[in-house]
Design a protein around this motif. Structure first.
Motif, PDB file in Angstrom:
ATOM      1  N   UNK A 190       0.822  -1.213   0.000  1.00 21.64           N
ATOM      2  CA  UNK A 190       0.000   0.000   0.000  1.00 21.64           C
ATOM      3  C   UNK A 190       0.861   1.272   0.000  1.00 21.64           C
ATOM      4  N   UNK A 191       2.145   1.152   0.386  1.00 20.67           N
ATOM      5  CA  UNK A 191       3.032   2.323   0.413  1.00 20.67           C
ATOM      6  C   UNK A 191       3.421   2.801  -0.987  1.00 20.67           C
ATOM      7  N   UNK A 192       3.206   1.963  -1.986  1.00 20.30           N
ATOM      8  CA  UNK A 192       3.776   2.214  -3.325  1.00 20.30           C
ATOM      9  C   UNK A 192       3.242   3.478  -3.982  1.00 20.30           C
ATOM     10  N   UNK A 193       4.136   4.160  -4.694  1.00 22.35           N
ATOM     11  CA  UNK A 193       3.737   5.299  -5.512  1.00 22.35           C
ATOM     12  C   UNK A 193       3.128   4.818  -6.812  1.00 22.35           C
ATOM     13  N   UNK A 194       2.315   5.664  -7.437  1.00 26.63           N
ATOM     14  CA  UNK A 194       1.713   5.322  -8.721  1.00 26.63           C
ATOM     15  C   UNK A 194       0.461   4.475  -8.556  1.00 26.63           C
ATOM     16  N   UNK A 195       0.061   3.857  -9.650  1.00 25.37           N
ATOM     17  CA  UNK A 195      -1.204   3.111  -9.638  1.00 25.37           C
ATOM     18  C   UNK A 195      -1.121   1.828  -8.830  1.00 25.37           C
ATOM     19  N   UNK A 196      -2.125   1.601  -8.012  1.00 24.75           N
ATOM     20  CA  UNK A 196      -2.278   0.330  -7.316  1.00 24.75           C
ATOM     21  C   UNK A 196      -2.507  -0.750  -8.374  1.00 24.75           C
ATOM     22  N   UNK A 197      -1.886  -1.891  -8.171  1.00 24.81           N
ATOM     23  CA  UNK A 197      -1.913  -2.906  -9.234  1.00 24.81           C
ATOM     24  C   UNK A 197      -3.080  -3.870  -9.189  1.00 24.81           C
ATOM     25  N   UNK A 198      -4.089  -3.603  -8.348  1.00 23.23           N
ATOM     26  CA  UNK A 198      -5.174  -4.589  -8.219  1.00 23.23           C
ATOM     27  C   UNK A 198      -5.741  -4.993  -9.579  1.00 23.23           C
ATOM     28  N   UNK A 199      -6.091  -6.278  -9.696  1.00 25.59           N
ATOM     29  CA  UNK A 199      -6.736  -6.752 -10.923  1.00 25.59           C
ATOM     30  C   UNK A 199      -8.125  -6.100 -11.006  1.00 25.59           C
ATOM     31  N   UNK A 200      -8.820  -6.008  -9.850  1.00 23.50           N
ATOM     32  CA  UNK A 200     -10.127  -5.357  -9.771  1.00 23.50           C
ATOM     33  C   UNK A 200      -9.950  -4.058  -8.989  1.00 23.50           C
ATOM     34  N   UNK A 278      -1.316  10.578  -0.896  1.00 26.68           N
ATOM     35  CA  UNK A 278      -2.703  10.124  -0.766  1.00 26.68           C
ATOM     36  C   UNK A 278      -3.053   9.298  -1.987  1.00 26.68           C
ATOM     37  N   UNK A 279      -4.047   8.445  -1.807  1.00 28.33           N
ATOM     38  CA  UNK A 279      -4.527   7.646  -2.946  1.00 28.33           C
ATOM     39  C   UNK A 279      -5.834   8.250  -3.446  1.00 28.33           C
ATOM     40  N   UNK A 280      -5.922   8.448  -4.742  1.00 29.71           N
ATOM     41  CA  UNK A 280      -7.202   8.848  -5.346  1.00 29.71           C
ATOM     42  C   UNK A 280      -7.377   8.121  -6.674  1.00 29.71           C
ATOM     43  N   UNK A 281      -8.637   7.791  -6.977  1.00 28.02           N
ATOM     44  CA  UNK A 281      -8.956   7.206  -8.290  1.00 28.02           C
ATOM     45  C   UNK A 281      -9.531   8.267  -9.218  1.00 28.02           C
ATOM     46  N   UNK A 282      -9.612   9.507  -8.728  1.00 28.58           N
ATOM     47  CA  UNK A 282     -10.295  10.552  -9.499  1.00 28.58           C
ATOM     48  C   UNK A 282      -9.483  11.034 -10.701  1.00 28.58           C
ATOM     49  N   UNK A 285      -9.236   7.004 -12.957  1.00 23.96           N
ATOM     50  CA  UNK A 285     -10.279   5.975 -12.872  1.00 23.96           C
ATOM     51  C   UNK A 285      -9.779   4.739 -12.157  1.00 23.96           C
ATOM     52  N   UNK A 286      -8.499   4.745 -11.777  1.00 25.21           N
ATOM     53  CA  UNK A 286      -7.947   3.665 -10.952  1.00 25.21           C
ATOM     54  C   UNK A 286      -7.205   4.296  -9.778  1.00 25.21           C
ATOM     55  N   UNK A 287      -7.247   3.674  -8.597  1.00 23.77           N
ATOM     56  CA  UNK A 287      -6.567   4.273  -7.447  1.00 23.77           C
ATOM     57  C   UNK A 287      -5.057   4.363  -7.675  1.00 23.77           C
ATOM     58  N   UNK A 288      -4.490   5.510  -7.306  1.00 27.19           N
ATOM     59  CA  UNK A 288      -3.041   5.715  -7.460  1.00 27.19           C
ATOM     60  C   UNK A 288      -2.577   6.643  -6.353  1.00 27.19           C
ATOM     61  N   UNK A 289      -1.332   6.409  -5.884  1.00 27.12           N
ATOM     62  CA  UNK A 289      -0.794   7.225  -4.779  1.00 27.12           C
ATOM     63  C   UNK A 289       0.119   8.323  -5.317  1.00 27.12           C
ATOM     64  N   UNK A 290      -0.107   9.529  -4.808  1.00 29.02           N
ATOM     65  CA  UNK A 290       0.753  10.646  -5.197  1.00 29.02           C
ATOM     66  C   UNK A 290       0.663  11.778  -4.199  1.00 29.02           C
ATOM     67  N   UNK A 291       1.466  12.821  -4.437  1.00 29.63           N
ATOM     68  CA  UNK A 291       1.411  14.011  -3.600  1.00 29.63           C
ATOM     69  C   UNK A 291       0.036  14.658  -3.730  1.00 29.63           C
ATOM     70  N   UNK A 292      -0.361  15.326  -2.677  1.00 35.51           N
ATOM     71  CA  UNK A 292      -1.641  16.064  -2.682  1.00 35.51           C
ATOM     72  C   UNK A 292      -1.666  17.074  -3.835  1.00 35.51           C
ATOM     73  N   UNK A 338       5.483   7.435  -3.622  1.00 35.45           N
ATOM     74  CA  UNK A 338       5.222   6.489  -2.544  1.00 35.45           C
ATOM     75  C   UNK A 338       5.236   7.185  -1.195  1.00 35.45           C
ATOM     76  N   UNK A 339       4.739   6.467  -0.188  1.00 39.74           N
ATOM     77  CA  UNK A 339       4.542   7.091   1.132  1.00 39.74           C
ATOM     78  C   UNK A 339       5.858   7.503   1.795  1.00 39.74           C
ATOM     79  N   UNK A 340       6.978   6.942   1.359  1.00 37.41           N
ATOM     80  CA  UNK A 340       8.268   7.311   1.965  1.00 37.41           C
ATOM     81  C   UNK A 340       9.035   8.357   1.155  1.00 37.41           C
ATOM     82  N   UNK A 341       8.307   9.158   0.399  1.00 41.70           N
ATOM     83  CA  UNK A 341       8.943  10.167  -0.467  1.00 41.70           C
ATOM     84  C   UNK A 341       9.830  11.132   0.320  1.00 41.70           C
ATOM     85  N   UNK A 342       9.560  11.317   1.593  1.00 41.50           N
ATOM     86  CA  UNK A 342      10.373  12.261   2.385  1.00 41.50           C
ATOM     87  C   UNK A 342      11.839  11.813   2.458  1.00 41.50           C
ATOM     88  N   UNK A 343      12.094  10.536   2.128  1.00 41.29           N
ATOM     89  CA  UNK A 343      13.492  10.064   2.156  1.00 41.29           C
ATOM     90  C   UNK A 343      14.127  10.049   0.755  1.00 41.29           C
TER      91      UNK A 343
END
Ligand SMILES: Cc1cc2nc3c(=O)[nH]c(=O)nc-3n(C[C@H](O)[C@H](O)[C@H](O)COP(=O)(O)O)c2cc1C
Length: 371
Positions: A190-200, A278-282, A285-292, A338-343
């Motif tokens: 869940x820490x990963x940057x970019x798109x979550x890889x879920x099949x669904x 944060x993660x948004x799908x907006x 259309x798929x959830x992805x993690x990035x800076x606010x 990703x969530x550890x971008x501060x490093x």
């Protein structure tokens, strides 16, 4: 070729996996569509890791050019990555709801929202020209996100000698990858940057990278590559100690000179006041993690419409971002991280690889000293 010297102290299973891949160190560059370049991939491969090309948004001709360009820069193995989402399903009512919802954002910038949307990313599934190109080029490794290809495509790629990886975010997905006969599993936490890889896309198990590695190691027999929140050699040592065969790093490489990240993206990733993800799908259309960005604070609100099929919304997002960027407004870009971008560290890819290798060697040595 510029393989760093220094004795490697990797476990026998990691050594065996590295040997199969033809690389020296258990460090993979994450494929990053739009950010990875042949120069970045080649620098990682030349340093003894596995470079990657994120080719999901490239045409077949562009993907082939990127592979050929990478081959001019390195004789070492590298990975080519594609998306395997289900073919997009047009749903005019939902697409129209998004166009209507986003119209005020276009108007505020003096623009007009498009009348219709089209998917902007293609899928590898049933993509014969892409399969033919890969069978011709035969990159050492091909990896998949959002799912896996058809059994026939898997068989043809493997018969061509290509090693196949696929991303899993849950045990169910890992078991599908194993049953389909692929060669290794990328465990994306869940820490990963970019798109979550879920099949669904609608069901995110949100499991951490460490927990996924332990889960997959216990219940599958394929090599596991840990991805998500890994920023330095000590992080890599931790996932290896939990059973991973290698680590895949994305965010850590985004600000390398060799990446395609633009100056605003680079600045924001290094700004301590912005390093929360944060993660948004907006956006797509798929959830992805990035800076606010404005996507999280202004668009992804409770009243937003239901998601349309991936990647129709991405068409709208890219058009709005182009309009805003043209006016010097960078709030509608996607800043995947990703969530550890501060490093994150500002090094070129060759120096970052050498640093990661040194840190990993020293973390492994320290661990043996303690036991
Ligand atoms: C800018 C960026 C773009 C990404 N694009 C892709 C992609 O095209 N294909 C893919 O499989 N994963 C992609 N990912 C996800 C990575 O493969 C990997 O899971 C992630 O980077 C690991 O987490 P980290 O960023 O904390 O290292 C991307 C990640 C980032 C940061």
């Amino acid at each position: 070729m510029n393989h760093p010297s220094g004795a490697a102290h990797y476990s026998p299973k990691t050594q065996q996996f590295l040997q199969r891949l033809g690389i020296q160190h258990p460090i993979f560059l994450a494929p990053m569509a739009g950010t990875s370049t042949p120069e970045l991939a080649a620098a990682v491969s030349n340093a003894g890791g596995l470079g990657s090309l994120g080719l999901a948004t490239s045409s077949v001709a562009q993907a082939q050019q990127a592979i050929q360009r990478t081959r001019e820069l390195t004789s070492q193995p590298f990975n080519c990555n594609f998306f395997c989402h289900q073919p997009p399903q047009a749903d005019p009512a939902t697409e129209q709801a998004w166009i209507t919802y986003m119209t005020p954002f276009f108007s505020a910038l003096g623009g007009t929202a498009p009348h219709t949307l089209k998917p902007v990313n293609f899928t590898f599934i049933d993509n014969q020209p892409l399969l033919d190109m890969l069978l011709h080029e035969k990159p050492a490794v091909v990896s998949f996100h959002f799912g896996i290809p058809t059994p026939d495509a898997i068989r043809q790629l493997q018969q061509a000698g290509i090693i196949l990886l696929a991303c899993a975010t849950s045990l169910a997905e890992a078991q599908i990858i194993q049953a389909a006969g692929l060669d290794a599993i990328v465990a994306q936490g869940i820490e990963a940057g970019g798109h979550r890889g879920m099949f669904n896309r609608d069901f995110d198990p949100a499991i951490s990278t460490h927990d996924l590695v332990r889960l997959f190691t216990a219940h599958t027999h394929l090599p596991i590559i840990a991805a998500g929140g890994i920023m330095d050699g000590a992080d890599i040592q931790q996932v290896l100690a939990l059973g991973a065969y290698a680590a895949q790093l994305g965010t850590a490489f985004v600000i390398c000179d060799e990446s395609a990240a633009n100056p605003t993206y680079r600045e924001r990733l290094q700004d301590p006041t912005l390093q929360t993800t944060y993660i948004t799908a907006s956006i797509s259309g798929r959830p992805a993690r990035g800076l606010m960005s404005a996507w999280h604070s202004q668009v992804d609100r409770p009243e937003r419409p239901a998601l349309s099929s991936y990647s129709y919304m991405y068409d709208l997002a890219k058009q709005l971002n182009a309009l805003a960027t043209g006016q010097g407004n960078h709030d509608f870009a996607a800043y995947w991280a990703g969530s550890n971008v501060a490093r994150i560290r500002n090094l070129n890819a060759t120096d970052l690889m050498q640093t990661l290798i040194d840190e990993l060697q020293s973390a492994i040595a320290t661990r043996f000293d303690k036991t």
